[in-house]
Structures are given as C-alpha cells and as structure tokens.
Design an enzyme around this catalytic site. Structure first.
Site, PDB file in Angstrom:
ATOM      1  N   GLN A  99     -90.219  27.396  -7.048  1.00 38.94           N
ATOM      2  CA  GLN A  99     -90.217  28.847  -7.204  1.00 38.94           C
ATOM      3  C   GLN A  99     -89.490  29.489  -6.017  1.00 38.94           C
ATOM      4  OE1 GLN A  99     -94.430  30.124  -8.704  1.00 38.94           O
ATOM      5  NE2 GLN A  99     -94.644  28.132  -7.716  1.00 38.94           N
ATOM      6  N   ASN A 100     -89.186  28.682  -5.009  1.00 34.50           N
ATOM      7  CA  ASN A 100     -88.572  29.189  -3.790  1.00 34.50           C
ATOM      8  C   ASN A 100     -87.068  29.410  -3.988  1.00 34.50           C
ATOM      9  OD1 ASN A 100     -91.125  28.798  -2.844  1.00 34.50           O
ATOM     10  ND2 ASN A 100     -90.633  26.981  -1.645  1.00 34.50           N
ATOM     11  N   ASP A 102     -85.119  29.789  -1.133  1.00 34.86           N
ATOM     12  CA  ASP A 102     -84.593  29.638   0.238  1.00 34.86           C
ATOM     13  C   ASP A 102     -83.642  28.458   0.420  1.00 34.86           C
ATOM     14  OD1 ASP A 102     -87.978  28.638   1.059  1.00 34.86           O
ATOM     15  OD2 ASP A 102     -86.309  27.367   0.361  1.00 34.86           O
ATOM     16  N   HIS A 117     -86.635  30.494  -9.852  1.00 30.16           N
ATOM     17  CA  HIS A 117     -86.494  31.910  -9.496  1.00 30.16           C
ATOM     18  C   HIS A 117     -85.139  32.199  -8.860  1.00 30.16           C
ATOM     19  CE1 HIS A 117     -91.162  32.291  -9.441  1.00 30.16           C
ATOM     20  NE2 HIS A 117     -90.674  32.300 -10.648  1.00 30.16           N
ATOM     21  N   CYS A 125     -72.662  41.364  -7.364  1.00 26.97           N
ATOM     22  CA  CYS A 125     -72.530  42.791  -7.670  1.00 26.97           C
ATOM     23  C   CYS A 125     -72.818  42.991  -9.153  1.00 26.97           C
ATOM     24  CB  CYS A 125     -71.117  43.282  -7.351  1.00 26.97           C
ATOM     25  SG  CYS A 125     -70.839  44.985  -7.873  1.00 26.97           S
ATOM     26  N   CYS A 128     -69.510  44.688 -10.934  1.00 30.62           N
ATOM     27  CA  CYS A 128     -68.260  43.982 -11.271  1.00 30.62           C
ATOM     28  C   CYS A 128     -68.433  42.461 -11.332  1.00 30.62           C
ATOM     29  CB  CYS A 128     -67.169  44.348 -10.272  1.00 30.62           C
ATOM     30  SG  CYS A 128     -67.384  43.576  -8.658  1.00 30.62           S
ATOM     31  N   CYS A 149     -70.353  46.590  -2.453  1.00 28.15           N
ATOM     32  CA  CYS A 149     -69.571  45.449  -2.936  1.00 28.15           C
ATOM     33  C   CYS A 149     -68.186  45.489  -2.301  1.00 28.15           C
ATOM     34  CB  CYS A 149     -69.458  45.523  -4.455  1.00 28.15           C
ATOM     35  SG  CYS A 149     -68.343  44.298  -5.142  1.00 28.15           S
ATOM     36  N   GLY A 190     -98.154  23.969  -2.391  1.00 25.85           N
ATOM     37  CA  GLY A 190     -97.915  25.243  -1.730  1.00 25.85           C
ATOM     38  C   GLY A 190     -97.645  26.417  -2.644  1.00 25.85           C
ATOM     39  N   ASN A 216    -102.546  22.267  -1.486  1.00 26.24           N
ATOM     40  CA  ASN A 216    -102.396  23.678  -1.158  1.00 26.24           C
ATOM     41  C   ASN A 216    -103.387  24.050  -0.062  1.00 26.24           C
ATOM     42  OD1 ASN A 216    -100.832  26.045  -2.090  1.00 26.24           O
ATOM     43  ND2 ASN A 216    -102.871  26.938  -2.345  1.00 26.24           N
TER      44      ASN A 216
HETATM   45  N1  APR Z   1     -99.080  24.181   3.143  1.00 23.23           N
HETATM   46  C1  APR Z   1     -99.581  24.244   1.864  1.00 23.23           C
HETATM   47  N2  APR Z   1     -99.934  25.421   1.255  1.00 23.23           N
HETATM   48  C2  APR Z   1     -99.774  26.538   1.978  1.00 23.23           C
HETATM   49  C3  APR Z   1     -99.283  26.551   3.316  1.00 23.23           C
HETATM   50  C4  APR Z   1     -98.931  25.288   3.900  1.00 23.23           C
HETATM   51  N3  APR Z   1     -98.450  25.193   5.134  1.00 23.23           N
HETATM   52  N4  APR Z   1     -99.241  27.838   3.754  1.00 23.23           N
HETATM   53  C5  APR Z   1     -99.702  28.611   2.729  1.00 23.23           C
HETATM   54  N5  APR Z   1    -100.015  27.835   1.665  1.00 23.23           N
HETATM   55  C6  APR Z   1    -100.472  28.240   0.326  1.00 23.23           C
HETATM   56  C7  APR Z   1    -101.315  29.516   0.320  1.00 23.23           C
HETATM   57  O1  APR Z   1    -102.668  29.190   0.469  1.00 23.23           O
HETATM   58  C8  APR Z   1    -101.011  30.095  -1.060  1.00 23.23           C
HETATM   59  O2  APR Z   1    -101.985  29.680  -2.008  1.00 23.23           O
HETATM   60  O3  APR Z   1     -99.323  28.526  -0.415  1.00 23.23           O
HETATM   61  C9  APR Z   1     -99.656  29.464  -1.449  1.00 23.23           C
HETATM   62  C10 APR Z   1     -98.511  30.454  -1.556  1.00 23.23           C
HETATM   63  O4  APR Z   1     -98.795  31.314  -2.627  1.00 23.23           O
HETATM   64  P1  APR Z   1     -97.916  32.624  -2.859  1.00 23.23           P
HETATM   65  O5  APR Z   1     -97.721  33.340  -1.605  1.00 23.23           O
HETATM   66  O6  APR Z   1     -98.533  33.335  -4.002  1.00 23.23           O
HETATM   67  O7  APR Z   1     -96.478  32.030  -3.255  1.00 23.23           O
HETATM   68  P2  APR Z   1     -95.989  31.429  -4.640  1.00 23.23           P
HETATM   69  O8  APR Z   1     -97.114  30.799  -5.387  1.00 23.23           O
HETATM   70  O9  APR Z   1     -94.811  30.618  -4.378  1.00 23.23           O
HETATM   71  O10 APR Z   1     -95.548  32.773  -5.418  1.00 23.23           O
HETATM   72  C11 APR Z   1     -94.978  32.645  -6.686  1.00 23.23           C
HETATM   73  O11 APR Z   1     -94.500  34.995  -6.738  1.00 23.23           O
HETATM   74  O12 APR Z   1     -93.885  36.817  -5.556  1.00 23.23           O
HETATM   75  C12 APR Z   1     -93.447  35.911  -6.476  1.00 23.23           C
HETATM   76  O13 APR Z   1     -91.246  35.213  -6.935  1.00 23.23           O
HETATM   77  C13 APR Z   1     -92.251  35.111  -5.988  1.00 23.23           C
HETATM   78  O14 APR Z   1     -91.793  32.759  -6.255  1.00 23.23           O
HETATM   79  C14 APR Z   1     -92.779  33.692  -5.913  1.00 23.23           C
HETATM   80  C15 APR Z   1     -93.921  33.701  -6.896  1.00 23.23           C
END
Ligand code: APR
Length: 247
Positions: A99-100, A102, A117, A125, A128, A149, A190, A216
């Site tokens: 979902q990242n 980065d 995502h 842009c 265009c 742009c 995560g 997590n």
């Molecule tokens: N290791 C493992 N888990 C971790 C760590 C770590 N070092 N640090 C934080 N976490 C956990 C948190 O406890 C949390 O449950 O990672 C989870 C991150 O959850 P979110 O912040 O909700 O992120 P994510 O699930 O990726 O969000 C999904 O939401 O905002 C939108 O598009 C955005 O892709 C994103 C989507």
C-alpha cells in the site's frame, strides 16, 4: 515461539506473498497514517488526500508536502524492507503487494512489487499528462505553491498515487488478487488493515485456503483469522525470520 512458527510457515511455503503498509516504513522515518503520531492525527485526509478536494484546490496537498519536506524522498530502506528482499532472493517470498508509495521495497532490492496505491516518486499534470520526478517538484515548492506544470503551466500537478475517491490501478489489483489466490502463505506486515479494497487482498488469500501471518506493532482486525500473530516492529521481527529460515 511465534517467530519460529512464522519462519517454519514461510520456510516451507510453496508460494508466500507479503502485503505491507506504512508500518514497514516507519523505521525509515516516514510516519504512518493512523495510530500515535500518524499523519491523519494531524491532517484531515479528506482535505489533504481526496481527489475532489485536490481538484478544487491542489494547494492543501502541496502545503502538507512542503511541510513534510520530502521525508519520503530522503528515506532509506530499513532492515524490514531488506529482510523481505532477502526472502525473495532466496526463493522464499514470491512477491510483495504494498500500500506504500515510497518505493522503499524496490530500493531494498525487492523485484516483484505490486503498488496498489501507486507511486509517490512521480508527479503527473492532470491537464496535459506531462510527468516529472517528484524530487524536481518537491524542490520548487518553496518558490511555487501550488507547483506549476513545466509543460503547460497548469497548477494540476498530482503525485501518481491513489487519493481517496480514486480507483486503484486495475493492473495492480488484478496482479494482487492473482498472487493472493495462488498463495499458500500470506504475510501481512505493518498495516492497520482498515483501508479497502487493499485490506481485502489478504482475505482473498485466506478465502483461497492460505495460512495467514500478521506482523504488526498493534492488534489488527485480522488477528483472529491468523495462524501466527506477532505484535512487534517489522525491522526486528523480519530479519529474525530470515535468520531462522537460513540460506
Ligand atoms: N513495525 C510493524 N508495524 C508497525 C510499525 C513497525 N515498526 N510501526 C507502526 N506499525 C503499525 C501500526 O501499529 C499500524 O497498525 O503499522 C500500522 C500502520 O497503519 P496505518 O497507519 O493505518 O497505515 P496503512 O495500513 O498502510 O494505511 C493504509 O491508508 O491513508 C491510507 O493510502 C493510505 O496506504 C495507506 C492506507
């Protein structure tokens, strides 16, 4: 005990697939979205990251981007990203569905990465269609807000990520479901698993008979579906799993 169990499951899997979220990049200095210090505890996601709000006024998004100063651009992969890349290199992990936006999985050496995502490394842009590296646009935010742009001069430059209210890239969705449905082990790392349809990917794997591992920092809604649940930091847990599985 549970790290051993996770290593045993992944080590003996025919096809293990990982689904990752912001938590896997937290140890690279990129704040997560929810939970303590999460981005959405500071900013309203609808105002900052919904397509309707963006089309009405892109400034809200770019001001936050300026404030965050290109954190994601400066970030480097951590031990968690590297461990997933190592598992893939050893033939123990088939792919990473993330979902990242980065790009840190790819920077760590992961080859098969499905970006549900989109990618934050490019900006497009909407007027265009011209594209630029994110770093170029980020660099001129101090003098241009919202950024213009370089091709047509419009102020509708948007990162190639999925904003709320936008559909996920169809090819990535198809690939994610195909991977999930053929996996015998799904490793969720995560993510709070509250954002759909991304959170449905591990469910599709479980529906198809896969065994679920959740790694997590906090409990998730899918812990009760999982065979192994590890509440810990991915940068600590994943390298230990790699060590236990060995060469
Ligand atoms: N290791 C493992 N888990 C971790 C760590 C770590 N070092 N640090 C934080 N976490 C956990 C948190 O406890 C949390 O449950 O990672 C989870 C991150 O959850 P979110 O912040 O909700 O992120 P994510 O699930 O990726 O969000 C999904 O939401 O905002 C939108 O598009 C955005 O892709 C994103 C989507």
């Amino acid at each position: 005990m549970t790290v051993d169990a996770a290593a045993t499951l992944i080590g003996s899997a025919r096809s293990a697939v990982a689904l990752t979220g912001a938590g896997v990049s937290a140890e690279s200095g990129i704040p997560t979205f929810r939970g303590e210090g999460g981005l959405w505890t500071k900013y309203d996601p609808v105002k900052v990251s919904s397509i309707d709000a963006f089309l009405a006024d892109p400034t809200a998004y770019w001001e936050v981007a300026r404030e965050r100063g290109g954190l994601a651009q400066a970030a480097r992969p951590n031990a968690g990203h590297e461990a997933l890349a190592a598992l893939e290199a050893r033939g123990r992990l088939h792919a990473v569905v993330t979902q990242n936006t980065d790009g840190l999985h790819q920077a760590a050496g992961s080859k098969r990465v499905v970006e549900l995502h989109g990618s934050g490394r490019t900006v497009e842009c909407l007027a265009c269609g011209a594209r630029e590296p994110r770093s170029d646009v980020q660099a001129r935010l101090e003098v241009e807000m919202p950024p213009r742009c370089r091709t047509c001069g419009a102020t509708l430059l948007k990162p190639t990520v999925v904003f709320f209210g936008q559909a996920m890239p169809p090819a990535a969705v198809r690939e994610a479901y195909a991977l999930a449905e053929q996996a015998d082990v799904m490793v969720v790392v995560g993510t709070s698993l509250v954002v759909y349809p991304a959170a449905d990917v591990p469910l599709a794997a479980v529906r198809a008979g896969a065994r679920l591992i959740v790694i997590n920092a906090e409990p998730t809604p899918f812990d009760r579906l999982a065979e192994v649940v590890i509440h810990g930091r991915s940068g600590d847990v994943l390298p230990r799993i790699v060590d236990l599985i060995g060469g």
